[in-house]
Design a protein around this motif. Sequence first.
Motif, PDB file in Angstrom:
ATOM      1  N   ARG A 341      -4.827 -17.298  -9.052  1.00 35.47           N
ATOM      2  CA  ARG A 341      -5.629 -18.382  -9.763  1.00 35.47           C
ATOM      3  C   ARG A 341      -5.949 -19.288  -8.466  1.00 35.47           C
ATOM      4  NH1 ARG A 341      -1.601 -18.745 -13.575  1.00 35.47           N
ATOM      5  NH2 ARG A 341      -1.060 -20.716 -12.581  1.00 35.47           N
ATOM      6  N   ALA A 342      -5.214 -19.738  -7.678  1.00 41.34           N
ATOM      7  CA  ALA A 342      -5.489 -20.534  -6.563  1.00 41.34           C
ATOM      8  C   ALA A 342      -6.202 -19.729  -5.295  1.00 41.34           C
ATOM      9  CB  ALA A 342      -4.233 -21.198  -5.831  1.00 41.34           C
ATOM     10  N   LYS A 343      -6.521 -18.359  -5.603  1.00 45.48           N
ATOM     11  CA  LYS A 343      -7.129 -17.789  -4.534  1.00 45.48           C
ATOM     12  C   LYS A 343      -6.654 -18.067  -3.096  1.00 45.48           C
ATOM     13  CE  LYS A 343     -11.513 -17.678  -7.024  1.00 45.48           C
ATOM     14  NZ  LYS A 343     -13.076 -17.684  -6.926  1.00 45.48           N
ATOM     15  N   ASN A 344      -5.167 -17.885  -2.940  1.00 47.03           N
ATOM     16  CA  ASN A 344      -4.534 -18.054  -1.987  1.00 47.03           C
ATOM     17  C   ASN A 344      -4.871 -16.978  -0.947  1.00 47.03           C
ATOM     18  OD1 ASN A 344      -2.129 -16.943  -0.216  1.00 47.03           O
ATOM     19  ND2 ASN A 344      -1.584 -19.279  -0.809  1.00 47.03           N
ATOM     20  N   ALA A 345      -5.367 -17.539   0.253  1.00 45.16           N
ATOM     21  CA  ALA A 345      -5.997 -16.748   1.473  1.00 45.16           C
ATOM     22  C   ALA A 345      -4.839 -15.510   1.879  1.00 45.16           C
ATOM     23  CB  ALA A 345      -5.984 -17.525   2.565  1.00 45.16           C
ATOM     24  N   ASP A 346      -3.630 -15.855   1.955  1.00 49.66           N
ATOM     25  CA  ASP A 346      -2.573 -14.633   2.248  1.00 49.66           C
ATOM     26  C   ASP A 346      -2.682 -13.702   1.107  1.00 49.66           C
ATOM     27  OD1 ASP A 346      -1.854 -15.462   4.700  1.00 49.66           O
ATOM     28  OD2 ASP A 346      -0.272 -16.811   4.041  1.00 49.66           O
ATOM     29  N   PHE A 347      -2.671 -14.158   0.051  1.00 44.47           N
ATOM     30  CA  PHE A 347      -2.895 -13.326  -1.134  1.00 44.47           C
ATOM     31  C   PHE A 347      -4.188 -12.235  -1.037  1.00 44.47           C
ATOM     32  CE2 PHE A 347      -4.317 -12.334  -5.426  1.00 44.47           C
ATOM     33  CZ  PHE A 347      -3.256 -11.715  -5.970  1.00 44.47           C
ATOM     34  N   LEU A 348      -5.254 -12.997  -0.897  1.00 41.75           N
ATOM     35  CA  LEU A 348      -6.457 -12.263  -1.015  1.00 41.75           C
ATOM     36  C   LEU A 348      -6.629 -11.145   0.417  1.00 41.75           C
ATOM     37  CD1 LEU A 348      -8.920 -15.261  -1.729  1.00 41.75           C
ATOM     38  CD2 LEU A 348      -8.211 -13.396  -3.156  1.00 41.75           C
ATOM     39  N   ARG A 349      -6.003 -11.604   1.423  1.00 40.12           N
ATOM     40  CA  ARG A 349      -5.881 -10.799   2.480  1.00 40.12           C
ATOM     41  C   ARG A 349      -4.864  -9.610   1.998  1.00 40.12           C
ATOM     42  NH1 ARG A 349      -7.647  -7.919   6.464  1.00 40.12           N
ATOM     43  NH2 ARG A 349      -6.254  -7.345   8.272  1.00 40.12           N
ATOM     44  N   ALA A 350      -3.785  -9.733   1.470  1.00 42.07           N
ATOM     45  CA  ALA A 350      -2.833  -8.742   1.083  1.00 42.07           C
ATOM     46  C   ALA A 350      -3.671  -7.843   0.101  1.00 42.07           C
ATOM     47  CB  ALA A 350      -1.532  -9.343   0.245  1.00 42.07           C
ATOM     48  N   PHE A 351      -4.586  -8.542  -0.840  1.00 43.22           N
ATOM     49  CA  PHE A 351      -5.033  -7.631  -1.826  1.00 43.22           C
ATOM     50  C   PHE A 351      -6.181  -6.703  -1.006  1.00 43.22           C
ATOM     51  CE2 PHE A 351      -8.728  -7.103  -4.773  1.00 43.22           C
ATOM     52  CZ  PHE A 351      -8.250  -6.764  -5.977  1.00 43.22           C
ATOM     53  N   ASP A 352      -7.032  -7.208  -0.244  1.00 44.19           N
ATOM     54  CA  ASP A 352      -7.744  -6.383   0.587  1.00 44.19           C
ATOM     55  C   ASP A 352      -7.031  -5.305   1.435  1.00 44.19           C
ATOM     56  OD1 ASP A 352      -9.991  -7.794  -0.288  1.00 44.19           O
ATOM     57  OD2 ASP A 352     -10.077  -9.160   1.367  1.00 44.19           O
ATOM     58  N   LEU A 353      -5.936  -5.624   1.926  1.00 46.15           N
ATOM     59  CA  LEU A 353      -5.207  -4.706   2.720  1.00 46.15           C
ATOM     60  C   LEU A 353      -4.832  -3.680   1.857  1.00 46.15           C
ATOM     61  CD1 LEU A 353      -3.100  -6.889   5.068  1.00 46.15           C
ATOM     62  CD2 LEU A 353      -4.920  -5.094   5.940  1.00 46.15           C
ATOM     63  N   ARG A 354      -4.276  -3.903   0.725  1.00 45.18           N
ATOM     64  CA  ARG A 354      -3.840  -2.841  -0.159  1.00 45.18           C
ATOM     65  C   ARG A 354      -5.014  -1.766  -0.667  1.00 45.18           C
ATOM     66  NH1 ARG A 354      -2.153  -0.747  -5.084  1.00 45.18           N
ATOM     67  NH2 ARG A 354      -0.162  -0.385  -5.409  1.00 45.18           N
ATOM     68  N   ASN A 355      -6.102  -2.375  -1.159  1.00 44.03           N
ATOM     69  CA  ASN A 355      -7.342  -1.662  -1.506  1.00 44.03           C
ATOM     70  C   ASN A 355      -7.587  -0.863  -0.215  1.00 44.03           C
ATOM     71  OD1 ASN A 355      -7.557  -2.678  -3.975  1.00 44.03           O
ATOM     72  ND2 ASN A 355      -8.867  -4.146  -3.242  1.00 44.03           N
ATOM     73  N   TYR A 356      -7.457  -0.854   1.085  1.00 44.45           N
ATOM     74  CA  TYR A 356      -7.868  -0.465   2.365  1.00 44.45           C
ATOM     75  C   TYR A 356      -6.965   0.907   2.287  1.00 44.45           C
ATOM     76  CZ  TYR A 356      -8.269   1.126   6.932  1.00 44.45           C
ATOM     77  OH  TYR A 356      -8.573   1.911   7.974  1.00 44.45           O
ATOM     78  N   ILE A 357      -5.770   0.587   2.343  1.00 46.86           N
ATOM     79  CA  ILE A 357      -4.534   1.612   2.525  1.00 46.86           C
ATOM     80  C   ILE A 357      -4.835   2.821   1.331  1.00 46.86           C
ATOM     81  CG2 ILE A 357      -2.073   1.905   2.178  1.00 46.86           C
ATOM     82  CD1 ILE A 357      -1.730  -0.960   3.130  1.00 46.86           C
ATOM     83  N   THR A 358      -5.303   2.397   0.052  1.00 47.57           N
ATOM     84  CA  THR A 358      -5.052   3.162  -1.027  1.00 47.57           C
ATOM     85  C   THR A 358      -6.339   4.215  -0.643  1.00 47.57           C
ATOM     86  OG1 THR A 358      -4.331   1.732  -2.413  1.00 47.57           O
ATOM     87  CG2 THR A 358      -5.420   3.566  -3.422  1.00 47.57           C
ATOM     88  N   LYS A 359      -7.604   3.291  -0.178  1.00 43.65           N
ATOM     89  CA  LYS A 359      -9.009   4.162   0.041  1.00 43.65           C
ATOM     90  C   LYS A 359      -8.668   5.081   1.142  1.00 43.65           C
ATOM     91  CE  LYS A 359     -13.609   3.170   1.273  1.00 43.65           C
ATOM     92  NZ  LYS A 359     -14.800   2.162   1.974  1.00 43.65           N
ATOM     93  N   THR A 360      -7.942   4.469   2.435  1.00 41.10           N
ATOM     94  CA  THR A 360      -7.720   5.364   3.567  1.00 41.10           C
ATOM     95  C   THR A 360      -6.887   6.584   3.014  1.00 41.10           C
ATOM     96  OG1 THR A 360      -7.935   3.275   4.955  1.00 41.10           O
ATOM     97  CG2 THR A 360      -6.712   5.450   5.701  1.00 41.10           C
ATOM     98  N   PHE A 361      -5.925   6.421   2.407  1.00 42.09           N
ATOM     99  CA  PHE A 361      -5.058   7.811   2.081  1.00 42.09           C
ATOM    100  C   PHE A 361      -5.925   8.701   1.016  1.00 42.09           C
ATOM    101  CE2 PHE A 361      -2.080   9.802  -0.848  1.00 42.09           C
ATOM    102  CZ  PHE A 361      -1.063  10.313   0.205  1.00 42.09           C
ATOM    103  N   PHE A 362      -6.653   8.236   0.265  1.00 36.05           N
ATOM    104  CA  PHE A 362      -7.427   9.136  -0.986  1.00 36.05           C
ATOM    105  C   PHE A 362      -8.649   9.645  -0.313  1.00 36.05           C
ATOM    106  CE2 PHE A 362      -4.119   7.038  -3.370  1.00 36.05           C
ATOM    107  CZ  PHE A 362      -3.421   8.077  -4.049  1.00 36.05           C
ATOM    108  N   GLU A 363      -9.043   9.095   0.738  1.00 38.26           N
ATOM    109  CA  GLU A 363     -10.473   9.660   1.047  1.00 38.26           C
ATOM    110  C   GLU A 363     -10.655  11.050   1.759  1.00 38.26           C
ATOM    111  OE1 GLU A 363     -11.630   7.320   4.421  1.00 38.26           O
ATOM    112  OE2 GLU A 363     -12.983   5.860   3.120  1.00 38.26           O
TER     113      GLU A 363
END
Length: 363
Positions: A341-363
């Motif tokens: 809800r607060a759009k915490n910067a570390d949280f958003l960075r973690a969210f993006d990193l997780r998406n990148y990890i998943t994308k890298t793995f399944f490409e």
Amino acid sequence: KILRFLKIMPTFRTRDGDRSDIRSNNVTFDLGARIIADGGTVAMFPEAAHQAGKFMSSFKKGYPRLAFRAAELSDYQTDVKILPLYIYYGNYFNFREQLLIVVGKPFHFDEFYDLYKTEPNNAFLALNDKSKTIIQNLGVDMQNSENYETYEPLCYILRQKVAKNEKRNIRQPFEQLQCDKEIVSRIEKVKNENEARYHQLMENTQEYLQLLKKLKIRDWLFTKKTTGSTLLLQALLLIICFPIYLFGLINNILPFKACELLKRKLKDKMFRSTLNYTVSVLVAFPIAYIAIFVAAWCISKCVLIAIAYLLATFVTLFFFYEYKKRFIKFWGSCRFSRYKRAKNADFLRAFDLRNYITKTFFE
């Protein structure tokens, strides 16, 4: 004598004593070989060691020595086989976690008999190589020591997606193991085909894990849809069940925590489970439950009430532990929702990193 009564045969390692202790193994190996030659079974851990990780260390010469000796005693006429087993666990240290034992197919090693007669040490090594290959195929072996601390969390991060793609039920330990094998195989494939991409994957995963630790949240929260109404319902259930938890806590906390001080002094954390059984399960809980029964009997003057109280104490032991886990998960979900809800910067960075990890793995 106690060990032998329990059908456990002691062996000695060089690092545990002097050479005279090692020579004591001759008696144990001869006895074990005779048991096998007579049609019995002996179970051994080929690594002769332990580690808190899903990887195999080097196989020692103890069990090949026993196997060849058993064949030798019957002049190589007994049909001696090795049954490979692989142990897979959800969590090595937590209470009431999943444990899976994968049973492979029995195999012969008679192709090494001639080698054993002339060069026994080489025969031991050859059998070790064969056995290790077979057991590696039964389970997962994360041999990359440099990045092992990243490999295992990657299994947690990617397991659900892999299970969905392969239509597996990760609630079943065996299915979970197959997902982990697939994940490790793909990571190794990335490493072999694109080293730069592999290093980027490792760096991003490590950064992601550091952010999770900083935020005090778990990876599974990113895959679970939690609404305000869900949190409200969970809070209500926790409040309703709190008296049962409190009863279980009051009656079980002392024996449950009996060996905590001893565990803190352990240099090797792998012995924590041993202390849990020997101190808590075999000593502290029996003593505590006898005391509770006697106290309840003396206070109530009724043996049936004392028995009922003791049963309630035992049942709420498991309730108390599960409640504690649920509360920790609930608190983590609240923290996760607040960051979101607060759009915490570390949280958003973690969210993006997780998406990148998943994308890298399944490409």
